[in-house]
Design a protein around this motif. Structure first.
Motif, PDB file in Angstrom:
ATOM      1  N   THR A 252       0.837  -1.199   0.000  1.00  0.00           N
ATOM      2  CA  THR A 252       0.000   0.000   0.000  1.00  0.00           C
ATOM      3  C   THR A 252       0.874   1.253   0.000  1.00  0.00           C
ATOM      4  OG1 THR A 252      -1.745  -1.139   1.224  1.00  0.00           O
ATOM      5  CG2 THR A 252      -1.794   1.264   1.241  1.00  0.00           C
ATOM      6  N   ARG A 253       1.909   1.242   0.801  1.00  0.00           N
ATOM      7  CA  ARG A 253       2.823   2.390   0.842  1.00  0.00           C
ATOM      8  C   ARG A 253       3.451   2.637  -0.526  1.00  0.00           C
ATOM      9  NH1 ARG A 253       8.230   3.594   1.591  1.00  0.00           N
ATOM     10  NH2 ARG A 253       8.658   5.448   2.857  1.00  0.00           N
ATOM     11  N   LEU A 254       3.898   1.576  -1.179  1.00  0.00           N
ATOM     12  CA  LEU A 254       4.507   1.704  -2.506  1.00  0.00           C
ATOM     13  C   LEU A 254       3.490   2.196  -3.531  1.00  0.00           C
ATOM     14  CD1 LEU A 254       6.703  -1.534  -2.569  1.00  0.00           C
ATOM     15  CD2 LEU A 254       7.498   0.833  -2.323  1.00  0.00           C
ATOM     16  N   SER A 255       2.246   1.743  -3.385  1.00  0.00           N
ATOM     17  CA  SER A 255       1.187   2.175  -4.292  1.00  0.00           C
ATOM     18  C   SER A 255       0.926   3.672  -4.141  1.00  0.00           C
ATOM     19  CB  SER A 255      -0.091   1.385  -4.016  1.00  0.00           C
ATOM     20  OG  SER A 255      -1.149   1.831  -4.835  1.00  0.00           O
ATOM     21  N   ILE A 256       0.897   4.138  -2.896  1.00  0.00           N
ATOM     22  CA  ILE A 256       0.705   5.573  -2.646  1.00  0.00           C
ATOM     23  C   ILE A 256       1.868   6.367  -3.227  1.00  0.00           C
ATOM     24  CG2 ILE A 256       0.554   7.350  -0.865  1.00  0.00           C
ATOM     25  CD1 ILE A 256      -0.869   5.278   0.904  1.00  0.00           C
ATOM     26  N   GLN A 257       3.067   5.866  -3.042  1.00  0.00           N
ATOM     27  CA  GLN A 257       4.238   6.567  -3.575  1.00  0.00           C
ATOM     28  C   GLN A 257       4.218   6.614  -5.101  1.00  0.00           C
ATOM     29  OE1 GLN A 257       7.522   4.476  -1.496  1.00  0.00           O
ATOM     30  NE2 GLN A 257       8.080   6.504  -0.736  1.00  0.00           N
ATOM     31  N   LYS A 258       3.874   5.498  -5.718  1.00  0.00           N
ATOM     32  CA  LYS A 258       3.843   5.452  -7.179  1.00  0.00           C
ATOM     33  C   LYS A 258       2.811   6.436  -7.730  1.00  0.00           C
ATOM     34  CE  LYS A 258       3.014   2.326 -11.100  1.00  0.00           C
ATOM     35  NZ  LYS A 258       4.171   2.816 -11.859  1.00  0.00           N
ATOM     36  N   ALA A 259       1.617   6.430  -7.146  1.00  0.00           N
ATOM     37  CA  ALA A 259       0.583   7.360  -7.598  1.00  0.00           C
ATOM     38  C   ALA A 259       0.981   8.794  -7.307  1.00  0.00           C
ATOM     39  CB  ALA A 259      -0.747   7.023  -6.914  1.00  0.00           C
TER      40      ALA A 259
ATOM     41  N   ALA B 213      -5.917   8.751  -6.328  1.00  0.00           N
ATOM     42  CA  ALA B 213      -5.019   8.244  -7.364  1.00  0.00           C
ATOM     43  C   ALA B 213      -4.379   6.928  -6.956  1.00  0.00           C
ATOM     44  CB  ALA B 213      -3.940   9.283  -7.660  1.00  0.00           C
ATOM     45  N   ALA B 214      -4.162   6.768  -5.646  1.00  0.00           N
ATOM     46  CA  ALA B 214      -3.551   5.536  -5.136  1.00  0.00           C
ATOM     47  C   ALA B 214      -4.581   4.460  -4.837  1.00  0.00           C
ATOM     48  CB  ALA B 214      -2.753   5.841  -3.871  1.00  0.00           C
ATOM     49  N   GLY B 215      -5.873   4.804  -4.917  1.00  0.00           N
ATOM     50  CA  GLY B 215      -6.913   3.830  -4.637  1.00  0.00           C
ATOM     51  C   GLY B 215      -7.092   3.528  -3.170  1.00  0.00           C
ATOM     52  N   VAL B 216      -6.798   4.525  -2.301  1.00  0.00           N
ATOM     53  CA  VAL B 216      -6.976   4.339  -0.859  1.00  0.00           C
ATOM     54  C   VAL B 216      -7.833   5.473  -0.323  1.00  0.00           C
ATOM     55  CG1 VAL B 216      -4.741   3.186  -0.621  1.00  0.00           C
ATOM     56  CG2 VAL B 216      -4.889   5.660  -0.244  1.00  0.00           C
ATOM     57  N   SER B 217      -8.356   5.290   0.863  1.00  0.00           N
ATOM     58  CA  SER B 217      -9.153   6.344   1.483  1.00  0.00           C
ATOM     59  C   SER B 217      -8.226   7.415   2.060  1.00  0.00           C
ATOM     60  CB  SER B 217     -10.016   5.762   2.606  1.00  0.00           C
ATOM     61  OG  SER B 217      -9.189   5.305   3.666  1.00  0.00           O
ATOM     62  N   ARG B 218      -8.808   8.571   2.325  1.00  0.00           N
ATOM     63  CA  ARG B 218      -8.033   9.655   2.945  1.00  0.00           C
ATOM     64  C   ARG B 218      -7.465   9.195   4.291  1.00  0.00           C
ATOM     65  NH1 ARG B 218      -8.277  15.494   2.808  1.00  0.00           N
ATOM     66  NH2 ARG B 218      -7.643  16.381   4.807  1.00  0.00           N
ATOM     67  N   ALA B 219      -8.289   8.502   5.071  1.00  0.00           N
ATOM     68  CA  ALA B 219      -7.841   8.024   6.382  1.00  0.00           C
ATOM     69  C   ALA B 219      -6.688   7.045   6.234  1.00  0.00           C
ATOM     70  CB  ALA B 219      -9.009   7.386   7.122  1.00  0.00           C
TER      71      ALA B 219
ATOM     72  N   LEU C 284       4.841  12.821   2.035  1.00  0.00           N
ATOM     73  CA  LEU C 284       4.903  11.931   0.869  1.00  0.00           C
ATOM     74  C   LEU C 284       5.957  12.424  -0.104  1.00  0.00           C
ATOM     75  CD1 LEU C 284       3.920   9.713  -1.067  1.00  0.00           C
ATOM     76  CD2 LEU C 284       2.091  11.269  -1.781  1.00  0.00           C
ATOM     77  N   PHE C 285       5.948  13.714  -0.373  1.00  0.00           N
ATOM     78  CA  PHE C 285       6.909  14.283  -1.307  1.00  0.00           C
ATOM     79  C   PHE C 285       8.339  14.075  -0.808  1.00  0.00           C
ATOM     80  CE2 PHE C 285       9.486  17.933  -2.717  1.00  0.00           C
ATOM     81  CZ  PHE C 285       9.468  17.695  -4.077  1.00  0.00           C
ATOM     82  N   ASP C 286       8.578  14.296   0.471  1.00  0.00           N
ATOM     83  CA  ASP C 286       9.921  14.102   1.025  1.00  0.00           C
ATOM     84  C   ASP C 286      10.395  12.665   0.843  1.00  0.00           C
ATOM     85  OD1 ASP C 286      10.121  16.735   1.765  1.00  0.00           O
ATOM     86  OD2 ASP C 286       9.688  16.398   3.890  1.00  0.00           O
ATOM     87  N   SER C 287       9.477  11.710   1.055  1.00  0.00           N
ATOM     88  CA  SER C 287       9.864  10.308   0.885  1.00  0.00           C
ATOM     89  C   SER C 287      10.190  10.012  -0.566  1.00  0.00           C
ATOM     90  CB  SER C 287       8.738   9.379   1.378  1.00  0.00           C
ATOM     91  OG  SER C 287       7.680   9.300   0.442  1.00  0.00           O
ATOM     92  N   LEU C 288       9.446  10.618  -1.486  1.00  0.00           N
ATOM     93  CA  LEU C 288       9.690  10.414  -2.909  1.00  0.00           C
ATOM     94  C   LEU C 288      11.017  11.026  -3.327  1.00  0.00           C
ATOM     95  CD1 LEU C 288       6.118  11.186  -4.287  1.00  0.00           C
ATOM     96  CD2 LEU C 288       7.247   8.960  -4.271  1.00  0.00           C
TER      97      LEU C 288
END
Length: 205
Positions: free
Chosen positions: A12-19, A39-45, A57-61
């Motif tokens: 899930t973390r990788l999916s969020i990063q990719k999106a 875009a990542a297919g997850v809820s805001r929470a 998120l940006f810093d991790s990317l």
């Protein structure tokens, strides 16, 4: 060989990063959390379970954009003592990555030299090899110019990545030509720079 298994949370973390990488590359930094989550297919929470904010998120990317590749490149240098060859191979691998992963390339082109965290990641390996080159007499430049050397090389690599993305040069051509020009700018001899920039490239495991 068995494939490496990763947990659902890591997927899930990788999916969020990719999106996030794709959306931020297209839109810039002012993107609402709702859009990043969708875009990542997850809820805001669920997004907040992994990243405290869009900035986090940006810093991790930013860090991951270079850190993973730099680590692979460094690991391939175990049997290489020539600092010029290490610099050249690093440049060439960045160009190959640009061809293999266009989204990564576009992200780097948009943000690489504007974020100090990414510059710091790039500086760690490059500055080490530049200093080794100066100590061995291959490179010729004063210590006071080290930071500008890192930015100069970074700018040259981004220009090469841009040439690859625009279809002006193949990844191999861009990597070899940029490596030769950078080595010459650092003070390497012409024949050595030409030989090194065309040497058999290390493989990344």
């Amino acid at each position: 060989m068995c494939a490496i298994q990763i947990s659902k949370a890591e997927r899930t973390r990788l999916s969020i990063q990719k999106a996030g990488r794709q959306v931020l590359s297209e839109r810039g930094l002012c993107v609402p959390i709702n859009e990043l989550a969708a875009a990542a297919g997850v809820s805001r929470a669920n997004f907040y379970n992994y990243f405290a904010s869009a900035e986090a998120l940006f810093d991790s990317l930013i860090v991951d954009a270079a850190l993973e590749l730099n680590t692979l490149i460094d690991n391939s240098f175990e049997q290489i003592s020539d600092p010029a060859l290490r610099v050249a191979n690093g440049i060439r691998h960045y160009c190959l990555r640009a061809a293999a992963d266009p989204e990564w390339a576009d992200f780097m082109l948009r943000f690489a030299l504007t974020q100090s965290k990414l510059v710091a990641v790039m500086e760690k390996s490059l500055l080490r090899d530049v200093r080794l080159g100066v100590q061995s007499g291959i490179f010729r430049l004063p210590q006071s110019q080290e930071i500008m050397v890192v930015l100069m090389v970074g700018g040259a690599v981004l220009s090469a990545i841009s040439a690859v993305r625009m279809g002006l040069l193949s990844a191999e051509q861009a990597g070899q030509q940029t490596a030769e020009l950078v080595l010459r700018a650092l003070g390497d001899e012409l024949e050595h720079a030409q030989e090194i920039s065309r040497a058999t490239l290390t493989t990344l495991d």
